[in-house]
Scaffold this motif. Structure first.
Motif, PDB file in Angstrom:
ATOM      1  N   LEU A 235       0.841  -1.184   0.000  1.00  0.00           N
ATOM      2  CA  LEU A 235       0.000   0.000   0.000  1.00  0.00           C
ATOM      3  C   LEU A 235       0.880   1.240   0.000  1.00  0.00           C
ATOM      4  O   LEU A 235       1.915   1.268   0.676  1.00  0.00           O
ATOM      5  CB  LEU A 235      -0.900   0.029   1.237  1.00  0.00           C
ATOM      6  CG  LEU A 235      -1.948  -1.077   1.360  1.00  0.00           C
ATOM      7  CD1 LEU A 235      -2.697  -0.937   2.674  1.00  0.00           C
ATOM      8  CD2 LEU A 235      -2.926  -1.051   0.192  1.00  0.00           C
ATOM      9  N   GLU A 239      -2.718   5.555  -0.040  1.00  0.00           N
ATOM     10  CA  GLU A 239      -3.767   4.541   0.118  1.00  0.00           C
ATOM     11  C   GLU A 239      -4.065   4.299   1.598  1.00  0.00           C
ATOM     12  O   GLU A 239      -5.238   4.159   1.985  1.00  0.00           O
ATOM     13  CB  GLU A 239      -3.337   3.239  -0.559  1.00  0.00           C
ATOM     14  CG  GLU A 239      -3.405   3.290  -2.076  1.00  0.00           C
ATOM     15  CD  GLU A 239      -2.883   2.036  -2.725  1.00  0.00           C
ATOM     16  OE1 GLU A 239      -3.454   1.623  -3.757  1.00  0.00           O
ATOM     17  OE2 GLU A 239      -1.887   1.459  -2.234  1.00  0.00           O
ATOM     18  N   LYS A 240      -3.034   4.250   2.411  1.00  0.00           N
ATOM     19  CA  LYS A 240      -3.249   4.045   3.845  1.00  0.00           C
ATOM     20  C   LYS A 240      -4.080   5.177   4.435  1.00  0.00           C
ATOM     21  O   LYS A 240      -4.988   4.946   5.237  1.00  0.00           O
ATOM     22  CB  LYS A 240      -1.903   3.939   4.569  1.00  0.00           C
ATOM     23  CG  LYS A 240      -1.103   2.692   4.221  1.00  0.00           C
ATOM     24  CD  LYS A 240       0.271   2.731   4.878  1.00  0.00           C
ATOM     25  CE  LYS A 240       1.131   1.555   4.452  1.00  0.00           C
ATOM     26  NZ  LYS A 240       2.503   1.642   5.036  1.00  0.00           N
ATOM     27  N   TRP A 244      -7.385   2.249   2.779  1.00  0.00           N
ATOM     28  CA  TRP A 244      -7.142   0.951   2.153  1.00  0.00           C
ATOM     29  C   TRP A 244      -6.394   0.024   3.106  1.00  0.00           C
ATOM     30  O   TRP A 244      -5.573   0.463   3.904  1.00  0.00           O
ATOM     31  CB  TRP A 244      -6.328   1.111   0.880  1.00  0.00           C
ATOM     32  CG  TRP A 244      -7.080   1.688  -0.276  1.00  0.00           C
ATOM     33  CD1 TRP A 244      -7.161   2.998  -0.636  1.00  0.00           C
ATOM     34  CD2 TRP A 244      -7.864   0.973  -1.236  1.00  0.00           C
ATOM     35  NE1 TRP A 244      -7.940   3.162  -1.756  1.00  0.00           N
ATOM     36  CE2 TRP A 244      -8.391   1.931  -2.149  1.00  0.00           C
ATOM     37  CE3 TRP A 244      -8.180  -0.373  -1.422  1.00  0.00           C
ATOM     38  CZ2 TRP A 244      -9.197   1.572  -3.228  1.00  0.00           C
ATOM     39  CZ3 TRP A 244      -8.989  -0.728  -2.494  1.00  0.00           C
ATOM     40  CH2 TRP A 244      -9.478   0.240  -3.375  1.00  0.00           C
ATOM     41  N   ARG A 245      -6.663  -1.266   3.004  1.00  0.00           N
ATOM     42  CA  ARG A 245      -5.879  -2.285   3.714  1.00  0.00           C
ATOM     43  C   ARG A 245      -5.726  -3.498   2.802  1.00  0.00           C
ATOM     44  O   ARG A 245      -6.562  -3.738   1.917  1.00  0.00           O
ATOM     45  CB  ARG A 245      -6.532  -2.685   5.029  1.00  0.00           C
ATOM     46  CG  ARG A 245      -7.889  -3.357   4.916  1.00  0.00           C
ATOM     47  CD  ARG A 245      -8.452  -3.636   6.305  1.00  0.00           C
ATOM     48  NE  ARG A 245      -9.805  -4.148   6.282  1.00  0.00           N
ATOM     49  CZ  ARG A 245     -10.137  -5.442   6.277  1.00  0.00           C
ATOM     50  NH1 ARG A 245      -9.168  -6.358   6.256  1.00  0.00           N
ATOM     51  NH2 ARG A 245     -11.395  -5.820   6.283  1.00  0.00           N
ATOM     52  N   SER A 451      -2.036  -8.537  -4.974  1.00  0.00           N
ATOM     53  CA  SER A 451      -2.401  -7.151  -4.656  1.00  0.00           C
ATOM     54  C   SER A 451      -3.890  -7.003  -4.349  1.00  0.00           C
ATOM     55  O   SER A 451      -4.582  -6.146  -4.895  1.00  0.00           O
ATOM     56  CB  SER A 451      -1.989  -6.201  -5.794  1.00  0.00           C
ATOM     57  OG  SER A 451      -0.596  -6.252  -6.019  1.00  0.00           O
ATOM     58  N   LYS A 453      -6.714  -5.775  -2.219  1.00  0.00           N
ATOM     59  CA  LYS A 453      -6.861  -4.725  -1.218  1.00  0.00           C
ATOM     60  C   LYS A 453      -8.286  -4.184  -1.218  1.00  0.00           C
ATOM     61  O   LYS A 453      -9.007  -4.284  -2.223  1.00  0.00           O
ATOM     62  CB  LYS A 453      -5.854  -3.588  -1.468  1.00  0.00           C
ATOM     63  CG  LYS A 453      -5.866  -2.996  -2.860  1.00  0.00           C
ATOM     64  CD  LYS A 453      -4.635  -2.122  -3.097  1.00  0.00           C
ATOM     65  CE  LYS A 453      -4.588  -1.605  -4.535  1.00  0.00           C
ATOM     66  NZ  LYS A 453      -3.328  -0.853  -4.812  1.00  0.00           N
TER      67      LYS A 453
END
Length: 457
Positions: A235, A239-240, A244-245, A451, A453
């Motif tokens: 990430l 994104e964090k 996102w995770r 990937s 997520k």
């Protein structure tokens, strides 16, 4: 007087900053000769007039590239371009040409220059490799930046894995990718097969590059321009911040179990080098290791993952899954983003009007591009493709390689009518659960995933 001194001092600092920035630029093309360049691949003509580099299209020759002899890694590149209507072009960067890759075919990042109605100028294409990395379908403001029939000013920033583009001061692309850290810069004349386009020209001028003090000279990122990242099982900081995770950590089976098990399957699935693989069996639905599902349930969410299919393969990504609905043989029940080799798997011709092809809402809605791009944006068998599913209440979207291909309201009468005419009609309240699991399907064919997520709204 004190206030005046502060203003004068501030103006002086701004002026000094501008001077320093100017000092960091060097001309990539001197406007006189091409001694620092070499032509690669096609035989289109390049000439110099009035300090401008001019490319002239030529019939039935491959893409032509006027490439720097020097390679560049981190840089900021600016240039002005004028292209005749109907002609496609681009500027390569961090690009390569070697005899062991397609006989010397130029490959690598390209910033798009085009005049077509789809308006993807400023997007990023991976020439002769992965195809479109950043089409402008997610950036309607960027689509309006390029103006046909006039000189347009481009800016490309390639700093570490961050690749960003601007046209006429409007940000177009915001890409994160680390496949190629260094390569040449090249000015493309696209190959043509239409005699009406022969002799059309593309012109470049004021071509300059900066390779030092880049952080201080970066443009501010437009918060409305979405970041698209191709970092594998990672990430970005952006994104964090946006919630996102990783739904799969790239190493273990944590967070996943068999759809009809209380643990991860002991066969049929493999984790190796950051790739999650459903192994080939006999092509039966859930006949080997079986489907796998998340431990967590989701309601409003955005899911993104990359998949890679083998020839003739069939699989799918299901959501709003309740494993208890189907306790017999076969796959668990839920809405499905179809994964399929449309050319080789017979399922592509079943269903109705192509509603079982790749990207489709399986057996319900056919996937088709919602813009003027050419054909379904599927990268092909053996190549990585991005699947994105977005759910806001009843509103659902499927995206294939960053182009929207399906959109529907799962609570609408139209959706209900589609279900009544599908294989799902016997499942009460199908697709309308308030929440459900996410599933990766075992359909007896080898398919890779990475990937994976998610973010929740």
């Amino acid at each position: 007087m004190k206030k005046l001194k502060i203003i004068v001092l501030a103006m002086g600092l701004v002026s000094m900053t501008q001077v320093l920035a100017q000092e960091n630029w060097e001309m990539l093309f001197n406007g006189k000769d091409l001694s620092n360049f070499e032509q690669l691949n096609g035989k289109a003509q390049y000439k110099i007039e009035n300090g401008e580099l001019i490319g002239i299209s030529r019939l039935n020759t491959p893409n032509s590239f006027m490439a720097t002899k020097k390679k560049y890694g981190n840089f900021i590149l600016e240039f002005d371009v004028w292209v005749e209507n109907g002609l496609n072009s681009g500027v390569q960067f961090r690009s390569l040409s070697s005899s062991d890759y397609m006989g010397g075919r130029v490959h690598g990042y390209q910033c798009e220059i085009e005049t077509s109605p789809r308006k993807w100028a400023g997007g990023i294409y991976d020439e002769a490799r992965r195809g479109w990395l950043y089409p402008l379908t997610l950036n309607p403001k960027g689509q309006m930046a390029f103006i046909n029939g006039q000189w347009n000013h481009y800016r490309i920033e390639a700093i570490g894995p961050n690749i960003r583009t601007w046209i006429n001061g409007v940000q177009c692309a915001n890409l994160v990718d680390d496949m190629t850290p260094e390569g040449f810069i090249a000015f493309q004349v696209h190959g043509i097969g239409d005699k009406d386009h022969e002799g059309k020209v593309v012109k470049w001028k004021n071509i300059r590059i900066m390779t030092t003090d880049l952080e201080r000279n970066r443009n501010t990122v437009d918060p409305d321009v979405r970041e698209i990242s191709y970092l594998v099982n990672q990430l970005t900081e952006n994104e964090k911040r946006k919630g996102w995770r990783l739904l799969w950590d790239g190493k273990t089976t944590d967070g996943w179990r068999g759809a009809k098990l209380d643990k991860f399957p002991t066969k049929g699935w493999e984790l190796n080098d950051g790739i999650l693989t459903v192994q080939a069996a006999d092509g039966a639905e859930s006949g080997n290791g079986g489907d796998i599902v998340t431990d967590d349930s989701f309601s409003d969410f955005e899911l993104s993952l990359e998949f890679r299919i083998t020839e003739g393969a069939n699989s799918g990504i299901k959501y709003f899954v309740d494993p208890g609905l189907n306790k017999g043989d076969g796959s668990a029940i839920g809405l499905e983003f179809q994964i399929l080799d449309d050319d080789k798997h017979p399922d592509a011709k079943k269903g109705k009007n192509g509603n079982r092809t790749v990207g489709s809402l399986y057996d319900l809605i056919r996937a088709e591009n919602d813009d003027s791009s050419r054909g379904k944006n599927f990268n092909g068998v053996g190549k990585w493709n991005n699947a994105r599913i977005i759910v806001h209440g009843g509103h659902v979207e499927h995206w294939l390689n960053n182009i929207k291909v399906v959109e529907f309201d799962r609570f609408s009468q139209m959706f209900e009518a589609l279900v009544e005419k599908s294989k799902y009609e016997k499942w009460e309240n199908f697709g309308r659960l308030p929440e459900g699991l996410i599933l990766l399907q075992d359909h007896g064919n080898k398919v890779d995933f990475q990937s994976i997520k998610v973010r929740e709204f």
